[in-house]
Scaffold this motif. Structure first.
Motif, PDB file in Angstrom:
ATOM      1  N   VAL A  13     -34.144 103.719 -12.809  1.00 13.56           N
ATOM      2  CA  VAL A  13     -35.033 104.645 -12.109  1.00 13.56           C
ATOM      3  C   VAL A  13     -36.295 103.921 -11.646  1.00 13.56           C
ATOM      4  CG1 VAL A  13     -36.477 106.694 -12.365  1.00 13.56           C
ATOM      5  CG2 VAL A  13     -34.154 106.693 -13.248  1.00 13.56           C
ATOM      6  N   ALA A  14     -36.882 103.089 -12.503  1.00 14.58           N
ATOM      7  CA  ALA A  14     -38.103 102.373 -12.138  1.00 14.58           C
ATOM      8  C   ALA A  14     -37.853 101.411 -10.984  1.00 14.58           C
ATOM      9  CB  ALA A  14     -38.666 101.625 -13.343  1.00 14.58           C
ATOM     10  N   SER A  15     -36.655 100.842 -10.894  1.00 14.33           N
ATOM     11  CA  SER A  15     -36.363  99.905  -9.807  1.00 14.33           C
ATOM     12  C   SER A  15     -36.293 100.609  -8.459  1.00 14.33           C
ATOM     13  CB  SER A  15     -35.057  99.166 -10.075  1.00 14.33           C
ATOM     14  OG  SER A  15     -33.961 100.046  -9.955  1.00 14.33           O
ATOM     15  N   MET A  16     -36.071 101.919  -8.473  1.00 12.06           N
ATOM     16  CA  MET A  16     -36.014 102.673  -7.223  1.00 12.06           C
ATOM     17  C   MET A  16     -37.397 103.113  -6.751  1.00 12.06           C
ATOM     18  SD  MET A  16     -32.617 104.999  -7.723  1.00 12.06           S
ATOM     19  CE  MET A  16     -33.079 105.711  -9.295  1.00 12.06           C
ATOM     20  N   ALA A  17     -38.407 102.943  -7.582  1.00 18.55           N
ATOM     21  CA  ALA A  17     -39.746 103.426  -7.254  1.00 18.55           C
ATOM     22  C   ALA A  17     -40.455 102.463  -6.315  1.00 18.55           C
ATOM     23  CB  ALA A  17     -40.560 103.585  -8.532  1.00 18.55           C
ATOM     24  N   THR A  18     -41.400 103.003  -5.560  1.00 17.62           N
ATOM     25  CA  THR A  18     -42.170 102.166  -4.632  1.00 17.62           C
ATOM     26  C   THR A  18     -43.388 101.550  -5.301  1.00 17.62           C
ATOM     27  OG1 THR A  18     -43.379 104.121  -3.899  1.00 17.62           O
ATOM     28  CG2 THR A  18     -41.445 103.468  -2.604  1.00 17.62           C
ATOM     29  N   ASP A  19     -43.896 102.181  -6.350  1.00 18.67           N
ATOM     30  CA  ASP A  19     -45.027 101.619  -7.092  1.00 18.67           C
ATOM     31  C   ASP A  19     -45.019 102.211  -8.505  1.00 18.67           C
ATOM     32  OD1 ASP A  19     -46.059 104.202  -6.873  1.00 18.67           O
ATOM     33  OD2 ASP A  19     -47.452 103.675  -5.285  1.00 18.67           O
ATOM     34  N   ALA A  20     -45.978 101.775  -9.317  1.00 17.79           N
ATOM     35  CA  ALA A  20     -45.997 102.198 -10.717  1.00 17.79           C
ATOM     36  C   ALA A  20     -46.182 103.709 -10.863  1.00 17.79           C
ATOM     37  CB  ALA A  20     -47.092 101.451 -11.472  1.00 17.79           C
ATOM     38  N   ALA A  21     -47.038 104.293 -10.024  1.00 15.85           N
ATOM     39  CA  ALA A  21     -47.266 105.738 -10.113  1.00 15.85           C
ATOM     40  C   ALA A  21     -45.989 106.508  -9.771  1.00 15.85           C
ATOM     41  CB  ALA A  21     -48.400 106.153  -9.182  1.00 15.85           C
ATOM     42  N   ASP A  22     -45.274 106.038  -8.745  1.00 17.26           N
ATOM     43  CA  ASP A  22     -44.013 106.671  -8.354  1.00 17.26           C
ATOM     44  C   ASP A  22     -42.991 106.551  -9.483  1.00 17.26           C
ATOM     45  OD1 ASP A  22     -42.175 107.948  -6.632  1.00 17.26           O
ATOM     46  OD2 ASP A  22     -41.421 106.012  -5.917  1.00 17.26           O
ATOM     47  N   ALA A  23     -42.924 105.384 -10.117  1.00 17.34           N
ATOM     48  CA  ALA A  23     -41.995 105.180 -11.226  1.00 17.34           C
ATOM     49  C   ALA A  23     -42.317 106.142 -12.366  1.00 17.34           C
ATOM     50  CB  ALA A  23     -42.062 103.732 -11.720  1.00 17.34           C
ATOM     51  N   THR A  24     -43.596 106.275 -12.673  1.00 17.25           N
ATOM     52  CA  THR A  24     -44.010 107.182 -13.746  1.00 17.25           C
ATOM     53  C   THR A  24     -43.607 108.614 -13.418  1.00 17.25           C
ATOM     54  OG1 THR A  24     -45.853 105.735 -14.266  1.00 17.25           O
ATOM     55  CG2 THR A  24     -45.999 107.998 -15.076  1.00 17.25           C
ATOM     56  N   ASP A  25     -43.849 109.036 -12.172  1.00 17.61           N
ATOM     57  CA  ASP A  25     -43.498 110.396 -11.766  1.00 17.61           C
ATOM     58  C   ASP A  25     -41.993 110.636 -11.866  1.00 17.61           C
ATOM     59  OD1 ASP A  25     -46.158 110.855 -11.262  1.00 17.61           O
ATOM     60  OD2 ASP A  25     -45.992 110.576  -9.086  1.00 17.61           O
ATOM     61  N   LEU A  26     -41.203 109.672 -11.380  1.00 14.01           N
ATOM     62  CA  LEU A  26     -39.748 109.811 -11.446  1.00 14.01           C
ATOM     63  C   LEU A  26     -39.260 109.888 -12.894  1.00 14.01           C
ATOM     64  CD1 LEU A  26     -38.567 107.282  -8.717  1.00 14.01           C
ATOM     65  CD2 LEU A  26     -38.136 109.730  -8.730  1.00 14.01           C
ATOM     66  N   LEU A  27     -39.749 108.972 -13.728  1.00  8.68           N
ATOM     67  CA  LEU A  27     -39.317 108.955 -15.126  1.00  8.68           C
ATOM     68  C   LEU A  27     -39.709 110.233 -15.851  1.00  8.68           C
ATOM     69  CD1 LEU A  27     -40.167 105.246 -15.936  1.00  8.68           C
ATOM     70  CD2 LEU A  27     -37.887 106.251 -15.793  1.00  8.68           C
ATOM     71  N   ARG A  28     -40.910 110.716 -15.580  1.00  4.00           N
ATOM     72  CA  ARG A  28     -41.364 111.951 -16.230  1.00  4.00           C
ATOM     73  C   ARG A  28     -40.517 113.140 -15.760  1.00  4.00           C
ATOM     74  NH1 ARG A  28     -46.786 111.394 -16.029  1.00  4.00           N
ATOM     75  NH2 ARG A  28     -46.757 110.564 -18.109  1.00  4.00           N
ATOM     76  N   ALA A  29     -40.202 113.198 -14.448  1.00  5.86           N
ATOM     77  CA  ALA A  29     -39.417 114.307 -13.907  1.00  5.86           C
ATOM     78  C   ALA A  29     -38.014 114.340 -14.504  1.00  5.86           C
ATOM     79  CB  ALA A  29     -39.337 114.200 -12.390  1.00  5.86           C
ATOM     80  N   LEU A  30     -37.456 113.175 -14.806  1.00  6.48           N
ATOM     81  CA  LEU A  30     -36.110 113.103 -15.382  1.00  6.48           C
ATOM     82  C   LEU A  30     -36.105 113.181 -16.902  1.00  6.48           C
ATOM     83  CD1 LEU A  30     -34.670 110.336 -13.064  1.00  6.48           C
ATOM     84  CD2 LEU A  30     -34.103 112.769 -13.047  1.00  6.48           C
ATOM     85  N   GLY A  31     -37.285 113.295 -17.493  1.00  4.02           N
ATOM     86  CA  GLY A  31     -37.380 113.387 -18.941  1.00  4.02           C
ATOM     87  C   GLY A  31     -37.136 112.067 -19.645  1.00  4.02           C
ATOM     88  N   LEU A  32     -37.338 110.964 -18.933  1.00  2.00           N
ATOM     89  CA  LEU A  32     -37.110 109.646 -19.515  1.00  2.00           C
ATOM     90  C   LEU A  32     -38.402 108.967 -19.946  1.00  2.00           C
ATOM     91  CD1 LEU A  32     -34.451 108.335 -17.000  1.00  2.00           C
ATOM     92  CD2 LEU A  32     -34.079 109.088 -19.345  1.00  2.00           C
ATOM     93  N   LEU A  33     -39.504 109.667 -19.815  1.00  5.61           N
ATOM     94  CA  LEU A  33     -40.792 109.067 -20.169  1.00  5.61           C
ATOM     95  C   LEU A  33     -41.446 109.915 -21.248  1.00  5.61           C
ATOM     96  CD1 LEU A  33     -42.804 106.823 -19.365  1.00  5.61           C
ATOM     97  CD2 LEU A  33     -43.905 108.487 -17.919  1.00  5.61           C
ATOM     98  N   ASP A  34     -41.845 109.278 -22.318  1.00  5.80           N
ATOM     99  CA  ASP A  34     -42.568 109.982 -23.367  1.00  5.80           C
ATOM    100  C   ASP A  34     -43.952 110.329 -22.838  1.00  5.80           C
ATOM    101  OD1 ASP A  34     -40.397 109.520 -25.030  1.00  5.80           O
ATOM    102  OD2 ASP A  34     -41.225 107.588 -25.688  1.00  5.80           O
ATOM    103  N   ASP A  35     -44.438 111.497 -23.196  1.00  4.70           N
ATOM    104  CA  ASP A  35     -45.741 111.913 -22.707  1.00  4.70           C
ATOM    105  C   ASP A  35     -46.886 111.422 -23.577  1.00  4.70           C
ATOM    106  OD1 ASP A  35     -44.996 113.193 -20.383  1.00  4.70           O
ATOM    107  OD2 ASP A  35     -44.472 115.031 -21.443  1.00  4.70           O
TER     108      ASP A  35
END
Length: 122
Positions: A13-35
């Motif tokens: 998922v992070a490799s598909m992101a355009t930047d760190a903020a986008d990666a964080t948003d994607l991971l959080r939306a998919l429930g793959l990021l601890d809050d």
């Protein structure tokens, strides 16, 4: 999902992101990021640490960070030429066959261009 599978999913998922903020948003939306809040500060773009952070998060290194990384590596090589020569030797040894092939092709292109420039005379 097991931890290794979760980690692989995060990397994909992070490799598909355009930047760190986008990666964080994607991971959080998919429930793959601890809050849980992180204590790490964001690395500034256009710095060596920015390039390192891009690699850690799996995002593409931006142009500013790439240039800063090149400048950092040039300075490291200038400060410690013996270590640079040792790294170069290890690289050449590890990639010997690939280097041979790459240079053979370059030589063939240069030789063909020289023959063409000479009017086809061999």
């Amino acid at each position: 999902m097991t931890d290794p599978a979760r980690d692989r999913a995060r990397l994909v998922v992070a490799s598909m992101a355009t930047d760190a903020a986008d990666a964080t948003d994607l991971l959080r939306a998919l429930g793959l990021l601890d809050d849980a809040p992180t204590r790490r500060r964001a690395a500034a773009h256009g710095t060596h640490s920015g390039a390192v952070r891009h690699r850690q998060t799996g995002t593409r290194v931006c142009d500013e960070c790439a240039e800063a990384e090149r400048a950092y590596q040039r300075e490291q090589r200038r400060r410690n030429p013996a270590a640079a020569r040792a790294r170069d030797a290890r690289y050449r040894e590890a990639h010997r066959e690939e280097i041979k092939i790459r240079h053979r092709a370059a030589y063939a292109r240069r030789a063909a261009a020289a023959r063409e420039a000479a009017g086809g005379a061999a």
